[in-house]
Design a protein around this motif. Sequence first.
Motif, PDB file in Angstrom:
ATOM      1  N   HIS A  16     -90.187  82.741  29.048  1.00 26.83           N
ATOM      2  CA  HIS A  16     -91.016  83.933  28.811  1.00 26.83           C
ATOM      3  C   HIS A  16     -91.243  84.684  30.113  1.00 26.83           C
ATOM      4  O   HIS A  16     -91.171  84.106  31.195  1.00 26.83           O
ATOM      5  CB  HIS A  16     -92.364  83.523  28.200  1.00 26.83           C
ATOM      6  N   SER A  17     -91.544  85.962  29.947  1.00 26.76           N
ATOM      7  CA  SER A  17     -91.750  86.823  31.108  1.00 26.76           C
ATOM      8  C   SER A  17     -92.914  87.764  30.851  1.00 26.76           C
ATOM      9  O   SER A  17     -93.074  88.264  29.736  1.00 26.76           O
ATOM     10  CB  SER A  17     -90.482  87.643  31.341  1.00 26.76           C
ATOM     11  N   LEU A  18     -93.702  88.016  31.881  1.00 29.61           N
ATOM     12  CA  LEU A  18     -94.774  89.012  31.721  1.00 29.61           C
ATOM     13  C   LEU A  18     -94.302  90.409  32.118  1.00 29.61           C
ATOM     14  O   LEU A  18     -95.055  91.368  32.050  1.00 29.61           O
ATOM     15  CB  LEU A  18     -96.011  88.611  32.539  1.00 29.61           C
ATOM     16  N   SER A  19     -93.031  90.511  32.533  1.00 25.18           N
ATOM     17  CA  SER A  19     -92.527  91.798  33.037  1.00 25.18           C
ATOM     18  C   SER A  19     -92.656  92.917  32.016  1.00 25.18           C
ATOM     19  O   SER A  19     -93.191  93.979  32.324  1.00 25.18           O
ATOM     20  CB  SER A  19     -91.056  91.657  33.422  1.00 25.18           C
ATOM     21  N   LYS A  20     -92.124  92.699  30.835  1.00 22.14           N
ATOM     22  CA  LYS A  20     -91.963  93.811  29.882  1.00 22.14           C
ATOM     23  C   LYS A  20     -93.220  94.020  29.042  1.00 22.14           C
ATOM     24  O   LYS A  20     -93.756  95.110  28.990  1.00 22.14           O
ATOM     25  CB  LYS A  20     -90.779  93.544  28.954  1.00 22.14           C
ATOM     26  N   GLY A  21     -93.676  92.963  28.364  1.00 18.32           N
ATOM     27  CA  GLY A  21     -94.782  93.106  27.420  1.00 18.32           C
ATOM     28  C   GLY A  21     -96.114  93.409  28.077  1.00 18.32           C
ATOM     29  O   GLY A  21     -97.027  93.940  27.443  1.00 18.32           O
ATOM     30  N   TRP A  22     -96.242  93.051  29.360  1.00 21.38           N
ATOM     31  CA  TRP A  22     -97.528  93.229  30.062  1.00 21.38           C
ATOM     32  C   TRP A  22     -97.403  94.251  31.191  1.00 21.38           C
ATOM     33  O   TRP A  22     -98.307  94.338  32.025  1.00 21.38           O
ATOM     34  CB  TRP A  22     -98.004  91.895  30.632  1.00 21.38           C
ATOM     35  N   ILE A  56     -90.862  82.503  39.018  1.00 19.19           N
ATOM     36  CA  ILE A  56     -91.096  83.766  39.734  1.00 19.19           C
ATOM     37  C   ILE A  56     -90.265  84.841  39.037  1.00 19.19           C
ATOM     38  O   ILE A  56     -89.275  85.339  39.563  1.00 19.19           O
ATOM     39  CB  ILE A  56     -90.779  83.584  41.238  1.00 19.19           C
ATOM     40  N   GLY A  57     -90.658  85.152  37.812  1.00 12.68           N
ATOM     41  CA  GLY A  57     -89.881  86.042  36.950  1.00 12.68           C
ATOM     42  C   GLY A  57     -88.858  85.225  36.194  1.00 12.68           C
ATOM     43  O   GLY A  57     -88.391  84.173  36.675  1.00 12.68           O
ATOM     44  N   SER A  58     -88.490  85.672  35.003  1.00 12.86           N
ATOM     45  CA  SER A  58     -87.554  84.862  34.226  1.00 12.86           C
ATOM     46  C   SER A  58     -86.148  84.908  34.828  1.00 12.86           C
ATOM     47  O   SER A  58     -85.337  84.022  34.583  1.00 12.86           O
ATOM     48  CB  SER A  58     -87.543  85.275  32.750  1.00 12.86           C
ATOM     49  N   LYS A  59     -85.855  85.910  35.648  1.00 14.68           N
ATOM     50  CA  LYS A  59     -84.531  85.963  36.282  1.00 14.68           C
ATOM     51  C   LYS A  59     -84.280  84.690  37.096  1.00 14.68           C
ATOM     52  O   LYS A  59     -83.203  84.088  37.010  1.00 14.68           O
ATOM     53  CB  LYS A  59     -84.444  87.185  37.200  1.00 14.68           C
ATOM     54  N   THR A  60     -85.280  84.281  37.864  1.00 14.99           N
ATOM     55  CA  THR A  60     -85.079  83.079  38.683  1.00 14.99           C
ATOM     56  C   THR A  60     -84.965  81.830  37.804  1.00 14.99           C
ATOM     57  O   THR A  60     -84.218  80.910  38.145  1.00 14.99           O
ATOM     58  CB  THR A  60     -86.214  82.884  39.711  1.00 14.99           C
ATOM     59  N   ALA A  61     -85.676  81.812  36.683  1.00 15.11           N
ATOM     60  CA  ALA A  61     -85.552  80.652  35.795  1.00 15.11           C
ATOM     61  C   ALA A  61     -84.124  80.578  35.246  1.00 15.11           C
ATOM     62  O   ALA A  61     -83.531  79.488  35.173  1.00 15.11           O
ATOM     63  CB  ALA A  61     -86.556  80.761  34.657  1.00 15.11           C
ATOM     64  N   LEU A  62     -83.573  81.736  34.880  1.00 14.65           N
ATOM     65  CA  LEU A  62     -82.206  81.748  34.340  1.00 14.65           C
ATOM     66  C   LEU A  62     -81.182  81.405  35.423  1.00 14.65           C
ATOM     67  O   LEU A  62     -80.096  80.913  35.131  1.00 14.65           O
ATOM     68  CB  LEU A  62     -81.906  83.117  33.710  1.00 14.65           C
ATOM     69  N   TRP A  64     -94.397  92.086  39.494  1.00 19.63           N
ATOM     70  CA  TRP A  64     -95.290  90.981  39.875  1.00 19.63           C
ATOM     71  C   TRP A  64     -94.541  89.661  39.967  1.00 19.63           C
ATOM     72  O   TRP A  64     -94.978  88.736  40.626  1.00 19.63           O
ATOM     73  CB  TRP A  64     -96.421  90.843  38.844  1.00 19.63           C
ATOM     74  N   ARG A  65     -93.433  89.547  39.267  1.00 21.05           N
ATOM     75  CA  ARG A  65     -92.558  88.376  39.251  1.00 21.05           C
ATOM     76  C   ARG A  65     -93.260  87.128  38.743  1.00 21.05           C
ATOM     77  O   ARG A  65     -93.593  86.206  39.498  1.00 21.05           O
ATOM     78  CB  ARG A  65     -91.929  88.108  40.651  1.00 21.05           C
ATOM     79  N   ILE A  66     -93.491  87.127  37.449  1.00 24.22           N
ATOM     80  CA  ILE A  66     -94.132  85.952  36.862  1.00 24.22           C
ATOM     81  C   ILE A  66     -93.676  85.760  35.411  1.00 24.22           C
ATOM     82  O   ILE A  66     -93.547  86.722  34.655  1.00 24.22           O
ATOM     83  CB  ILE A  66     -95.689  86.046  36.974  1.00 24.22           C
ATOM     84  N   GLY A  67     -93.418  84.518  35.089  1.00 20.55           N
ATOM     85  CA  GLY A  67     -93.025  84.148  33.736  1.00 20.55           C
ATOM     86  C   GLY A  67     -93.212  82.653  33.601  1.00 20.55           C
ATOM     87  O   GLY A  67     -93.795  82.002  34.478  1.00 20.55           O
ATOM     88  N   PHE A  68     -92.708  82.087  32.501  1.00 18.47           N
ATOM     89  CA  PHE A  68     -92.807  80.621  32.376  1.00 18.47           C
ATOM     90  C   PHE A  68     -91.695  80.071  31.488  1.00 18.47           C
ATOM     91  O   PHE A  68     -91.153  80.764  30.627  1.00 18.47           O
ATOM     92  CB  PHE A  68     -94.187  80.182  31.865  1.00 18.47           C
TER      93      PHE A  68
END
Length: 410
Positions: free
Chosen positions: A247-253, A113-119, A258-262
């Motif tokens: 990875h995160s869709l925040s910046k490039g997309w 749910i965003g790369s912040k949560t992954a980190l 939206w809070r999504i990454g992988f």
Amino acid sequence: MSDPYFQTMFADRIGGASYGKDTEIYKFEKIKRAKRKALAEHPERELLDFGIGENDEMAAADVRALMAAEIDKPENRGYADNGIAEFKEAAARFMERRFGVALDPGSEVNHCIGSKTALAILPAVLINPGDVTLMTVPGYPVAGTHTRYYGGEVHPLPLLADNDFLPDLDAIPEEIRQRAKLLVINYPNSPTGKTATRAFYEKVVAFAKANDIVVVQDAAHMMLTFDGEPLSFLQVPGAKDVGVEVHSLSKGWNMIGWRIGFVCGHPLLVQAFSDVKDNCDSGQFIAIQKAAAAALDDDAITAATHEKYRRRLVKLVDVLQACGFECEMPGGSYFLYTKSPTGLADGRTFANGEEASQYLITEHSICTVPWDDAGAYLRFSVTYVAEDEAAEDALMAETKARLETIRPVF
Ligand SMILES: Cc1ncc(COP(=O)(O)O)c(C=O)c1O
């Protein structure tokens, strides 16, 4: 007002009994206050805001339209747990198409749910009390904060101009290497704007293997790479044996909110991440995952974001150079990290980036973010709001008009 009975009960990790009583004002609050003051004292002067670290645009129209349609589908309503196959497959296709990295979407990719949560979650996977996380400084602090929450220690790796803003892995003391379990790197780097080289990543892989350390490469700014093709850590032989890339869709997309990454890479690390994640959240809304899958498949989106922020950075570098700043085009990210002046030609002096930043906001209504963790620097972000190129040019002309007479001294 007297303290509530639980004042003495707060966990040490957030300050214990002193929680909430800290009167120190932190960097971003200082910036907010200075902005308010500049607006109140100079209402006639437009605030030129280079302090924002968020994309200024909405997600692509097609992605929003798809999201709107997916919201209405009953099958998207429930818990997503560790994510839908459609998103993982799109992420694997993206990694293959853009980087030539082959991943099994079932076992080597998991959404976050965003790369912040992954980190925030990844330290839970490895850190026991006394373990060390190696982290580059300046940088995004979340993995370090959570390392400390688990009783671990953070060993900072300064990013210095002398070392081309890459961490000096050879300088890490033996005792620290032995206790280190995690190395967190971030390229393209925020805030320095430095990109990694293949040789550096090869060194990281060798270092991780030699010292039994897991690598987390934070790729949040990946698609904003300007000094060549974007480079994934997983492109380097052996990288998948030692770690994961986030990875995160925040910046490039343009999908910040939206809070999504992988997370992708070694299947056992991805599995461990998924297990902890499963105890933290129940997955991102399926409609968002589906819209994000479509976004990952659409290279035109990242091409447009890339071109826009590249163009804005080129213009900013030109203006600042013309005003006497010592800066050059960053390799990546939407930030220009530039040496903070030690003073001005009129004799004024600045002890650090924070003082220079306060001067710019107070005297010129120009907002920047100071970084004083490894040398004195100012960060200019090009995510300011300007609806077209003419508006960008007008903003640049105004920036130049305000700064061309200050004559910074370095
Ligand atoms: C270096 C870096 N990593 C990670 C993040 C978190 O991004 P998100 O949680 O939006 O994916 C940010 C956001 O600013 C960042 O700058």
